[in-house]
Design a protein around this motif. Structure first.
Motif, PDB file in Angstrom:
ATOM      1  N   VAL A  51       0.794  -1.212   0.213  1.00 54.01           N
ATOM      2  CA  VAL A  51      -0.089   0.122   0.034  1.00 54.01           C
ATOM      3  C   VAL A  51       1.036   1.187   0.144  1.00 54.01           C
ATOM      4  O   VAL A  51       0.677   2.132  -0.785  1.00 54.01           O
TER       5      VAL A  51
ATOM      6  N   TYR B 269       2.806   1.881  -3.182  1.00 57.85           N
ATOM      7  CA  TYR B 269       1.709   1.926  -4.363  1.00 57.85           C
ATOM      8  C   TYR B 269       1.124   3.265  -4.342  1.00 57.85           C
ATOM      9  O   TYR B 269       1.415   4.061  -5.383  1.00 57.85           O
TER      10      TYR B 269
ATOM     11  N   ALA C 163      -1.307   8.147   4.461  1.00 61.49           N
ATOM     12  CA  ALA C 163      -1.046   6.538   4.609  1.00 61.49           C
ATOM     13  C   ALA C 163      -0.424   6.394   5.996  1.00 61.49           C
ATOM     14  O   ALA C 163      -0.939   5.385   6.457  1.00 61.49           O
TER      15      ALA C 163
ATOM     16  N   LEU D  18      -7.665   2.245  -0.243  1.00 57.70           N
ATOM     17  CA  LEU D  18      -6.220   1.575   0.177  1.00 57.70           C
ATOM     18  C   LEU D  18      -5.797   2.277   1.612  1.00 57.70           C
ATOM     19  O   LEU D  18      -5.494   1.369   2.496  1.00 57.70           O
TER      20      LEU D  18
ATOM     21  N   ALA E  32      -5.441   0.172   5.287  1.00 55.37           N
ATOM     22  CA  ALA E  32      -4.316   0.544   6.148  1.00 55.37           C
ATOM     23  C   ALA E  32      -5.072   0.760   7.427  1.00 55.37           C
ATOM     24  O   ALA E  32      -4.467   0.336   8.449  1.00 55.37           O
TER      25      ALA E  32
END
Length: 407
Positions: free
Chosen positions: A34, A37, A51, A107, A111
């Motif tokens: 993740v 990406y 993220a 995504l 996470a």
């Protein structure tokens, strides 16, 4: 139920270690895939910040409650239940991403789901280990756990890089489903002690959280330990969370470079955890943690200097040696000294002030990385971490007499 002193304890701990590390292998594969990406798609410090927040912020939100659950209910059942739920939610969200909407926010949701699971499993697992392990073996077993974890973390970025480059991110979630299912089966074989099977003291909600915080911060030794750990991991955050973006901006965006970045760190972690495994006892724990902080600070500062990629990788390797020494020694310190009925909550606080602090720190570091060269961030935080490590040793050594008050 056999006691942990019986000949069965090694088999019991074996199931536990295998289970925990299967969970770790799947989660780390998803994490790397993740993060890479998103980094390759956006090349944005802000997206890396998002993220990071998705990976760690849910841990903060759930950890204190997870500590209460860990002290009140069966830690084994708690790990199995949380792992099962997290796996189902992860696979369901991945299917939505693959078949219906290729939105990066999905995504981030994956996470976040993984982070919730880690927030429950980590304090429960750390508190369960001393329940099934003789006290005299805690140092070696913690080191062995770190050693196995490092081996799997050595493999997982390679696997993630291969799958991401050749097959696509969806196949990473297939690997996660397989490893999680295996981990759940192995955890079901663990025979926890009678003390763990029965509910502990009845604590609920905010009163339980307040009780755990009061226990931790009313003791001078624990209070200072947690505060210095908090400061240290705020300074560790940029090297941990911005290294992928730093490599991409400085050395290039090839997947093999990102893979080597993680690979060299993990090889260092393997060596550091091997050192802990070889120690029958760790008599100077605070000194060892301080050495880990100082060694990390030196590595981060040098990584920020203009240099060839191989020099950067060398000091990434050195920083990898330090982290399992810090983590395993901290775990052993708490497992050997904190009352069992409080251990889950203390570990939940430790999780928050260490890796759980990353999203808060990244609220500053993420946007800052879009305005200032990351190398300067690494140099400044590295130098400050050296200073914190030195003060940490001096302060905690003076307070060592208060350790006996924790039980």
């Amino acid at each position: 139920m056999p006691s942990i002193e019986s000949h069965n304890w090694k088999r019991n701990v074996g199931y536990f270690l295998a289970s925990q590390n299967f969970f770790l292998f799947g989660s780390s594969s998803v994490y790397f895939a993740v993060l890479w990406y998103i980094a390759l798609k956006t090349s944005s410090g802000t997206w890396i910040m998002l993220a990071t927040m998705a990976t760690t912020l849910p841990q903060i939100l759930i950890s204190l409650w997870a500590g209460i659950w860990s002290d009140q209910y069966s830690r084994k059942k708690l790990i199995i239940a949380s792992s099962s739920l997290v796996t189902l939610l992860t696979v369901g969200t991945a299917i939505i991403y693959f078949f219906f909407s290729r939105d990066l926010w999905l995504l981030l949701l994956i996470a976040a789901i993984r982070s919730l699971g880690s927030g429950i499993q980590t304090p429960a697992g750390n508190a369960l280990l001393p329940e099934i392990t003789p006290k005299k073996e805690l140092s070696r077993i913690n080191g062995l756990n770190q050693f196995i974890s490092s081996i799997l973390l050595l493999i997982s970025p390679i696997l993630s890089g291969f799958i991401l480059g050749r097959l696509g991110i969806m196949f990473v979630f297939v690997v996660d489903l397989i490893t999680a299912t295996t981990g759940i089966i192995l955890m079901s074989r663990v025979q926890a002690s009678q003390q763990d099977q029965q509910p502990h003291e009845q604590v609920t909600g905010l009163s339980g959280i307040r009780d755990g915080l009061q226990y931790t911060f009313s003791h001078r030794y624990l209070r200072n330990f947690m505060l210095f750990t908090l400061i240290a991991f705020i300074l560790v955050a940029p090297s941990s969370q911005l290294s992928t973006l730093f490599v991409k901006r400085t050395f290039g965006s090839a997947v093999w470079r990102l893979t080597l970045n993680e690979l060299l760190w993990t090889m260092g972690a393997l060596l550091g955890s091997f050192y802990i495994t070889m120690q029958k006892r760790l008599p100077h724990k605070i000194k060892l943690i301080a050495v880990g902080f100082v060694g990390s600070g030196i590595s981060f500062a040098v990584m920020g200097l203009p240099e060839p990629f191989w020099v950067y990788l060398l000091f990434m390797f050195f920083s990898g040696i330090c982290m399992p020494i810090i983590q395993a020694t901290s775990n052993i310190l708490i497992q050997e000294n904190v009352a069992k009925e409080k251990m889950g909550r203390v570990f939940s606080i430790l999780q928050i002030v260490s890796t759980g602090i990353y999203p808060i720190a990244m609220l500053v570091y993420g946007p800052l990385a879009d305005q200032v060269s990351i190398r300067y961030i690494l140099i400044v935080t590295g130098v400050l971490l050296i200073l914190v490590g030195c003060i940490f040793q001096q302060r905690l050594t003076r307070l060592s007499g208060y350790l006996k008050d924790l039980n």
